[in-house]
Design an enzyme around this catalytic site. Structure first.
Site, PDB file in Angstrom:
ATOM      1  CE1 TYR A   1      35.093  44.633 -18.259  1.00  0.00           C
ATOM      2  CE2 TYR A   1      35.617  44.189 -15.877  1.00  0.00           C
ATOM      3  CZ  TYR A   1      34.714  43.919 -17.075  1.00  0.00           C
ATOM      4  OH  TYR A   1      33.478  43.673 -17.179  1.00  0.00           O
TER       5      TYR A   1
ATOM      6  CE  LYS B   1      35.750  54.457  15.280  1.00  0.00           C
ATOM      7  NZ  LYS B   1      36.384  55.543  15.089  1.00  0.00           N
TER       8      LYS B   1
END
Length: 362
Positions: free
Chosen positions: A254, A34
């Site tokens: 940042y 999956k």
């Protein structure tokens, strides 16, 4: 210059499957594919797991992609189907459905089919997510047995909630509950996910469902793949794209969330949350450059990460390879630095990252 890339070692994949079979030699293997084979590439991984007895996916589109890719192995839909209109698709493609609620059972009973479908009946033994209640099991089981739309062999399964922690008694309770419920039913059973395979031998049953461990990652708390003889399948790499000197007491990135307390040298690498690297990785999260560990500093950006390489005695240059996780740096360790789990890191690798499949030498 190749930048962000995921090297997928198919020989490691084969090695891990062999290890799994050695741990549970009497059980059939349902390889869990999956979420794009946990970020490794659905069809290619399936093509190189042909020695598995069956494949398991979460949703029907994943199963259809496997069939479109030429995969003929049995495929189990772990969440079953979501609409009655899906049932003919299951039959046409020889998919097996996990039944876990009344709506699915009723839709299957009412369907007009030319042949029966193989089913798995899931019972909730304590996960409290999917599965019929223990007191419902017998009724569901007999209704499936009496339906012409269902093959006579009805496999039984459950799922563990705490198997990654061998000190937690919850798994022992779930194993005992399941054993009591299926005691008088002559059907094949499946309990063990990756953590169950490693930590709970009594749960191996007729089938096992290895997922994370197939890809060379430990499913157990505070352990890495090497503890179980597994080899990482994915190596996430990039390159150094800049080298720059940073004066003391200057902020980086940042928000300026990190600043040097002395003059140092930074390597800027082409990797960021746009590639799936965790944005919340802490200062000091390791990377490997030229065989040495260095820590990332400052905020992870969309496209770049800064790495403190000190006085650059390792002689690092633009273009040098950077291992973000892989055989030399366990993804489990990176996940710990980012307060997450390795499943999330593997599944979050984005389409911007190029995939290179490394085949075993003949």
């Amino acid at each position: 210059m190749k930048l962000a890339a995921a090297e997928i070692d198919l020989s490691a994949l084969a090695h891990n499957l062999c290890c799994i079979k050695q741990i549970a030699p009497n059980a059939k293997v349902m390889a869990v594919l999956k979420a794009n084979a946990y970020g490794h590439g659905l069809v290619t991984i399936a093509q190189h797991l042909q020695k598995a007895d069956a494949f398991a996916v979460a949703r029907i589109d994943e199963a259809l992609a496997l069939r479109a890719g030429g995969i003929t192995n049995p495929i189990v839909l772990l969440e079953g189907f979501f609409n009655a209109s899906d049932i003919p698709i299951l039959l046409a493609n020889n998919f097996q459905a996990v039944i876990h609620n009344e709506e699915q059972l009723y839709a299957l009973e009412q369907a007009k089919l030319d042949a029966p479908i193989a089913t798995w009946l899931k019972v909730d033994t304590g996960m409290h997510r999917l599965g019929v209640e223990p007191q419902q099991l017998n009724a569901f089981y007999h209704r499936l047995k009496n339906s012409n739309n269902v093959k006579q062999q009805i496999n039984l399964m459950t799922h563990f909630s705490c198997a990654d922690d061998t000190k937690n008694t919850k798994t022992t309770e779930q194993i005992a509950t399941f054993a009591r419920l299926v005691d008088n039913k002559q059907e094949q059973v499946c309990l063990a996910n990756s953590a169950g395979i490693i930590g709970w031998p009594k749960s191996h049953g007729d089938w096992i469902r290895p997922g994370l461990m197939l890809y060379g990652v430990s499913p157990m708390q505070h352990q890495i793949a090497h503890n179980h003889g597994l080899r990482p399948v994915m190596k996430l790499i990039t390159r150094v794209i800049a080298i720059r000197r940073l004066p003391a007491n200057k902020p980086v990135g940042y928000g300026g969330r990190w600043q040097s307390n002395k003059e140092t040298i930074l390597a800027v690498v082409a990797m960021g949350y746009g590639d799936g690297y965790p944005r919340h990785a802490k200062n000091g999260t390791p990377v490997i450059i030229k065989g040495q560990r260095f820590g990332i500093v400052g905020s992870v950006s969309m496209d770049m990460i800064t790495v403190d390489i000190g006085d650059n005695q390792a002689n690092i240059h633009i273009g040098d390879e950077v291992e973000m996780w892989g055989p030399n740096l366990p993804v489990e360790e990176v996940a710990s630095h980012a307060d997450t789990i390795p499943y999330e890191l593997l599944c979050n690798v984005t389409p911007r990252v190029s995939y290179e499949y490394l085949y075993a030498k003949q």
